[in-house]
Motif scaffolding. Structure first.
Motif, PDB file in Angstrom:
ATOM      1  N   LYS A   6      -2.760  -6.688   8.048  1.00 38.89           N
ATOM      2  CA  LYS A   6      -3.587  -5.519   8.331  1.00 38.89           C
ATOM      3  C   LYS A   6      -2.902  -4.257   7.799  1.00 38.89           C
ATOM      4  O   LYS A   6      -1.685  -4.205   7.690  1.00 38.89           O
ATOM      5  CB  LYS A   6      -3.836  -5.401   9.843  1.00 38.89           C
ATOM      6  CG  LYS A   6      -4.639  -6.573  10.384  1.00 38.89           C
ATOM      7  CD  LYS A   6      -5.012  -6.374  11.845  1.00 38.89           C
ATOM      8  CE  LYS A   6      -5.873  -7.541  12.343  1.00 38.89           C
ATOM      9  NZ  LYS A   6      -6.314  -7.350  13.751  1.00 38.89           N
ATOM     10  N   LEU A   7      -3.710  -3.295   7.437  1.00 44.38           N
ATOM     11  CA  LEU A   7      -3.205  -2.022   6.904  1.00 44.38           C
ATOM     12  C   LEU A   7      -3.831  -0.872   7.687  1.00 44.38           C
ATOM     13  O   LEU A   7      -4.925  -1.012   8.228  1.00 44.38           O
ATOM     14  CB  LEU A   7      -3.601  -1.854   5.429  1.00 44.38           C
ATOM     15  CG  LEU A   7      -3.174  -2.843   4.361  1.00 44.38           C
ATOM     16  CD1 LEU A   7      -3.957  -4.140   4.430  1.00 44.38           C
ATOM     17  CD2 LEU A   7      -3.414  -2.243   2.983  1.00 44.38           C
ATOM     18  N   PRO A   8      -3.160   0.273   7.688  1.00 45.48           N
ATOM     19  CA  PRO A   8      -3.760   1.444   8.354  1.00 45.48           C
ATOM     20  C   PRO A   8      -5.085   1.812   7.681  1.00 45.48           C
ATOM     21  O   PRO A   8      -5.222   1.668   6.454  1.00 45.48           O
ATOM     22  CB  PRO A   8      -2.725   2.554   8.124  1.00 45.48           C
ATOM     23  CG  PRO A   8      -1.479   1.882   7.694  1.00 45.48           C
ATOM     24  CD  PRO A   8      -1.862   0.589   7.063  1.00 45.48           C
TER      25      PRO A   8
ATOM     26  N   HIS B 138      -4.613   5.736   2.921  1.00 44.37           N
ATOM     27  CA  HIS B 138      -3.688   4.769   2.305  1.00 44.37           C
ATOM     28  C   HIS B 138      -4.400   4.035   1.172  1.00 44.37           C
ATOM     29  O   HIS B 138      -5.580   3.718   1.271  1.00 44.37           O
ATOM     30  CB  HIS B 138      -3.198   3.768   3.362  1.00 44.37           C
ATOM     31  CG  HIS B 138      -2.439   4.418   4.466  1.00 44.37           C
ATOM     32  ND1 HIS B 138      -3.081   5.034   5.545  1.00 44.37           N
ATOM     33  CD2 HIS B 138      -1.103   4.611   4.659  1.00 44.37           C
ATOM     34  CE1 HIS B 138      -2.163   5.539   6.356  1.00 44.37           C
ATOM     35  NE2 HIS B 138      -0.957   5.305   5.841  1.00 44.37           N
ATOM     36  N   VAL B 139      -3.656   3.766   0.109  1.00 50.53           N
ATOM     37  CA  VAL B 139      -4.226   3.064  -1.063  1.00 50.53           C
ATOM     38  C   VAL B 139      -3.590   1.681  -1.134  1.00 50.53           C
ATOM     39  O   VAL B 139      -2.373   1.551  -1.311  1.00 50.53           O
ATOM     40  CB  VAL B 139      -3.929   3.847  -2.362  1.00 50.53           C
ATOM     41  CG1 VAL B 139      -4.451   3.095  -3.583  1.00 50.53           C
ATOM     42  CG2 VAL B 139      -4.564   5.240  -2.292  1.00 50.53           C
ATOM     43  N   ALA B 140      -4.434   0.643  -0.965  1.00 45.19           N
ATOM     44  CA  ALA B 140      -3.935  -0.743  -1.053  1.00 45.19           C
ATOM     45  C   ALA B 140      -3.828  -1.143  -2.517  1.00 45.19           C
ATOM     46  O   ALA B 140      -4.465  -0.547  -3.391  1.00 45.19           O
ATOM     47  CB  ALA B 140      -4.893  -1.676  -0.317  1.00 45.19           C
TER      48      ALA B 140
ATOM     49  N   HIS C 136     -12.939   1.212  -0.346  1.00 48.66           N
ATOM     50  CA  HIS C 136     -13.597   2.517  -0.509  1.00 48.66           C
ATOM     51  C   HIS C 136     -12.573   3.633  -0.294  1.00 48.66           C
ATOM     52  O   HIS C 136     -12.330   4.073   0.826  1.00 48.66           O
ATOM     53  CB  HIS C 136     -14.761   2.658   0.484  1.00 48.66           C
ATOM     54  CG  HIS C 136     -15.900   1.750   0.184  1.00 48.66           C
ATOM     55  ND1 HIS C 136     -16.948   1.554   1.044  1.00 48.66           N
ATOM     56  CD2 HIS C 136     -16.142   0.949  -0.871  1.00 48.66           C
ATOM     57  CE1 HIS C 136     -17.814   0.700   0.516  1.00 48.66           C
ATOM     58  NE2 HIS C 136     -17.346   0.309  -0.646  1.00 48.66           N
ATOM     59  N   LEU C 137     -11.989   4.065  -1.393  1.00 49.86           N
ATOM     60  CA  LEU C 137     -10.940   5.087  -1.294  1.00 49.86           C
ATOM     61  C   LEU C 137     -11.542   6.483  -1.111  1.00 49.86           C
ATOM     62  O   LEU C 137     -10.987   7.305  -0.372  1.00 49.86           O
ATOM     63  CB  LEU C 137     -10.093   5.068  -2.571  1.00 49.86           C
ATOM     64  CG  LEU C 137      -9.342   3.748  -2.833  1.00 49.86           C
ATOM     65  CD1 LEU C 137      -8.667   3.789  -4.200  1.00 49.86           C
ATOM     66  CD2 LEU C 137      -8.309   3.499  -1.753  1.00 49.86           C
TER      67      LEU C 137
ATOM     68  N   TYR D 186       0.843  -1.202   0.000  1.00 43.26           N
ATOM     69  CA  TYR D 186       0.000   0.000   0.000  1.00 43.26           C
ATOM     70  C   TYR D 186       0.869   1.240   0.000  1.00 43.26           C
ATOM     71  O   TYR D 186       2.058   1.176   0.317  1.00 43.26           O
ATOM     72  CB  TYR D 186      -0.942  -0.005   1.215  1.00 43.26           C
ATOM     73  CG  TYR D 186      -0.258   0.100   2.568  1.00 43.26           C
ATOM     74  CD1 TYR D 186       0.074  -1.042   3.283  1.00 43.26           C
ATOM     75  CD2 TYR D 186       0.061   1.341   3.117  1.00 43.26           C
ATOM     76  CE1 TYR D 186       0.707  -0.955   4.527  1.00 43.26           C
ATOM     77  CE2 TYR D 186       0.688   1.446   4.354  1.00 43.26           C
ATOM     78  CZ  TYR D 186       1.006   0.294   5.056  1.00 43.26           C
ATOM     79  OH  TYR D 186       1.623   0.391   6.282  1.00 43.26           O
ATOM     80  N   THR D 187       0.263   2.343  -0.429  1.00 38.02           N
ATOM     81  CA  THR D 187       0.987   3.621  -0.447  1.00 38.02           C
ATOM     82  C   THR D 187       0.179   4.655   0.344  1.00 38.02           C
ATOM     83  O   THR D 187      -1.048   4.530   0.463  1.00 38.02           O
ATOM     84  CB  THR D 187       1.135   4.139  -1.910  1.00 38.02           C
ATOM     85  OG1 THR D 187      -0.169   4.195  -2.498  1.00 38.02           O
ATOM     86  CG2 THR D 187       2.041   3.233  -2.723  1.00 38.02           C
ATOM     87  N   GLU D 188       0.866   5.654   0.866  1.00 31.05           N
ATOM     88  CA  GLU D 188       0.186   6.714   1.621  1.00 31.05           C
ATOM     89  C   GLU D 188      -0.274   7.796   0.641  1.00 31.05           C
ATOM     90  O   GLU D 188       0.447   8.124  -0.306  1.00 31.05           O
ATOM     91  CB  GLU D 188       1.117   7.319   2.670  1.00 31.05           C
ATOM     92  CG  GLU D 188       0.423   8.344   3.573  1.00 31.05           C
ATOM     93  CD  GLU D 188       1.077   8.478   4.944  1.00 31.05           C
ATOM     94  OE1 GLU D 188       2.176   7.914   5.137  1.00 31.05           O
ATOM     95  OE2 GLU D 188       0.476   9.136   5.810  1.00 31.05           O
ATOM     96  N   VAL D 189      -1.470   8.291   0.853  1.00 29.88           N
ATOM     97  CA  VAL D 189      -2.010   9.355  -0.012  1.00 29.88           C
ATOM     98  C   VAL D 189      -1.301  10.663   0.332  1.00 29.88           C
ATOM     99  O   VAL D 189      -1.287  11.082   1.491  1.00 29.88           O
ATOM    100  CB  VAL D 189      -3.534   9.507   0.185  1.00 29.88           C
ATOM    101  CG1 VAL D 189      -4.056  10.756  -0.517  1.00 29.88           C
ATOM    102  CG2 VAL D 189      -4.261   8.268  -0.315  1.00 29.88           C
ATOM    103  N   GLU D 190      -0.667  11.283  -0.669  1.00 29.72           N
ATOM    104  CA  GLU D 190       0.039  12.551  -0.406  1.00 29.72           C
ATOM    105  C   GLU D 190      -0.680  13.743  -1.034  1.00 29.72           C
ATOM    106  O   GLU D 190      -0.479  14.890  -0.646  1.00 29.72           O
ATOM    107  CB  GLU D 190       1.478  12.436  -0.920  1.00 29.72           C
ATOM    108  CG  GLU D 190       2.276  11.431  -0.074  1.00 29.72           C
ATOM    109  CD  GLU D 190       3.701  11.206  -0.582  1.00 29.72           C
ATOM    110  OE1 GLU D 190       4.458  10.520   0.134  1.00 29.72           O
ATOM    111  OE2 GLU D 190       4.015  11.700  -1.685  1.00 29.72           O
TER     112      GLU D 190
END
Ligand code: DWN
Ligand code: ZN
Length: 390
Positions: free
Chosen positions: A41-43, A59-61, A218-219, A3-7
């Motif tokens: 698990k992810l944030p 965060h985007v999985a 659900h982003l 996953y990546t963090e939304v910036e």
């Protein structure tokens, strides 16, 4: 799962975010499996863009891991099948000329497209889930297995021509590169065509304390303000907004190039007034009270099970810390889910047949948006839904 963090905000590019609710580390909500405690698990943190107002998770999985093998079937609810049949009937009569093409983005098992009875209408589904697309093809719905984007729109035009109607229900919120999807819609749509889509409405989520609809699929949690901004970037305008009483409160939007744009001011005002501190405190109220209710039932030796293994049920059970000791198992009508377990909490998922004749002191409906349809199947039972513990 990667996953990546939304910036930056996917609608406006802004980076002024305000936190709205932190649900901690959560497993992907549809990751039903035989090894529920091994699911990474992810944030899961809800935030809002200060520039355009888009509510989104931080965060985007990896979407190929989330959607390539999917376990949700549109046909799992007869009420939703009827709902989408009504949408298709209304939209095709309004927007599709003789022999016109209808393309559905996120067509799942083909339930909505199959409901179109006009024999002249050409239909095409697009869905990334290989296993679900196979179900659609078996019922005669041509389906492209891919994520819809500007490039796939070009391929569809070369093969089928432009579409008079494009439909996308409960899809736009799932897509990180949503601007590319709208660019593809703009490319694929005929000059007078219509884009009809449904998304859960963020104000309903807040008002009804639907925190269990917050999960990694659900982003985005759309309001009219950000939607209008996203569409206008691609020459589309909202010409109709119709509230729908499904999935906890949804809006059906119609976007066209040259239709009369509707007045958005009342919607945008309501979005500006969302009570986020109340949302967080009510969410934690449910978390505490539901857990306490189940502890009391267990202490009194009373029997309870869950009904429905929806994605939102995974969030509810994990966020409230409800393990098998408090809720021993859940039942669900989806064969794809049966015999697997709820990620993170481990409840075994059984067929609803398993409780036929079984004495139960209570049934906790996790698929609360289908409470009526479910209660009708179990007459005489004592039901509870999470919202009553607010
Ligand atoms: O956005 C999404 C929404 C629209 O649908 C997707 N991310 C996936 C899905 O979310 P969900 O899993 O929370 O959806 P549902 O429709 O609330 O799931 C209902 C579950 O309950 C299904 O697994 C089927 C089950 N069910 C049942 O066992 N008996 C449903 C009904 C109506 C029943 O009678
Ligand atoms: Zn923004």
């Amino acid at each position: 799962m990667k996953y990546t963090e939304v910036e930056s905000c996917r609608v406006c590019g802004g980076n002024d975010f305000s936190d709205r609710l932190d649900l901690g580390e959560q497993p992907p909500a549809n990751a039903f499996s035989m090894t529920p405690f091994e699911i990474p698990k992810l944030p899961l943190r809800l935030m809002q863009c200060g520039d355009c107002g888009l509510v989104q998770i931080g965060h985007v999985a990896d979407c190929s891991e989330l959607f390539s093998r999917y376990s949700f079937l549109t046909s799992s609810s007869s009420r939703m099948a009827a709902h989408f049949a009504s949408l298709m009937q209304q939209a095709t009569s309004r927007h599709v000329p003789y022999g016109g093409l209808v393309v559905e983005i996120g067509s799942n098992d083909g339930t909505a497209l199959a409901s179109i009875t006009r024999r002249d209408v050409r239909k095409l589904g697009v869905d990334p889930a290989q296993n679900i697309a196979a179900v659609a093809r078996e019922r005669g719905i041509e389906t492209r297995v891919e994520f819809f984007c500007e490039e796939s729109a070009g391929a569809i035009i070369r093969e089928h021509g432009q579409a008079s109607l494009i439909v996308a229900c409960n899809v736009l919120g799932h897509i990180h590169e949503v601007s590319s999807v709208i660019a593809g819609v703009d490319l694929l749509l005929t000059p007078g065509g219509a884009f009809v889509f449904e998304v859960p409405y963020v104000c309903e989520m807040v008002t009804n304390t639907e925190f269990d609809t917050i999960y990694h699929e659900h982003l985005s949690y759309f309001g009219i303000g950000p939607l209008a901004r996203l569409l206008e970037k691609h020459g589309l305008r909202l010409s109709k907004i119709e509230p729908q009483d499904v999935h906890g409160g949804t809006i059906r939007c119609t976007a066209t190039r040259n239709g009369n744009a509707c007045d958005l001011s009342t919607w945008i005002q309501r979005e500006r007034e969302m009570d986020w501190s109340g949302f967080a405190s009510r969410s934690n109220g449910i978390r505490h009270n539901l857990h306490e209710w189940l502890v009391d039932l267990a202490d009194e030796g009373m029997t309870v099970c869950g009904y429905g293994a929806p994605a939102k049920g995974t969030v509810m059970l994990n966020y409230c810390g409800i393990g098998e000791d408090l809720l021993p198992f859940v039942v669900d009508s989806t064969p794809l889910k049966q015999s697997s377990r709820v990620p993170g909490t481990g409840q075994l998922i059984l067929s609803p047949d398993a409780i036929t004749g079984m004495p139960l002191d209570a049934i906790l409906i996790l698929a609360w948006n289908h409470a009526g349809e479910i209660a009708a199947k179990e007459p005489g039972r004592s039901f509870a839904t999470p919202q009553q513990f607010e």
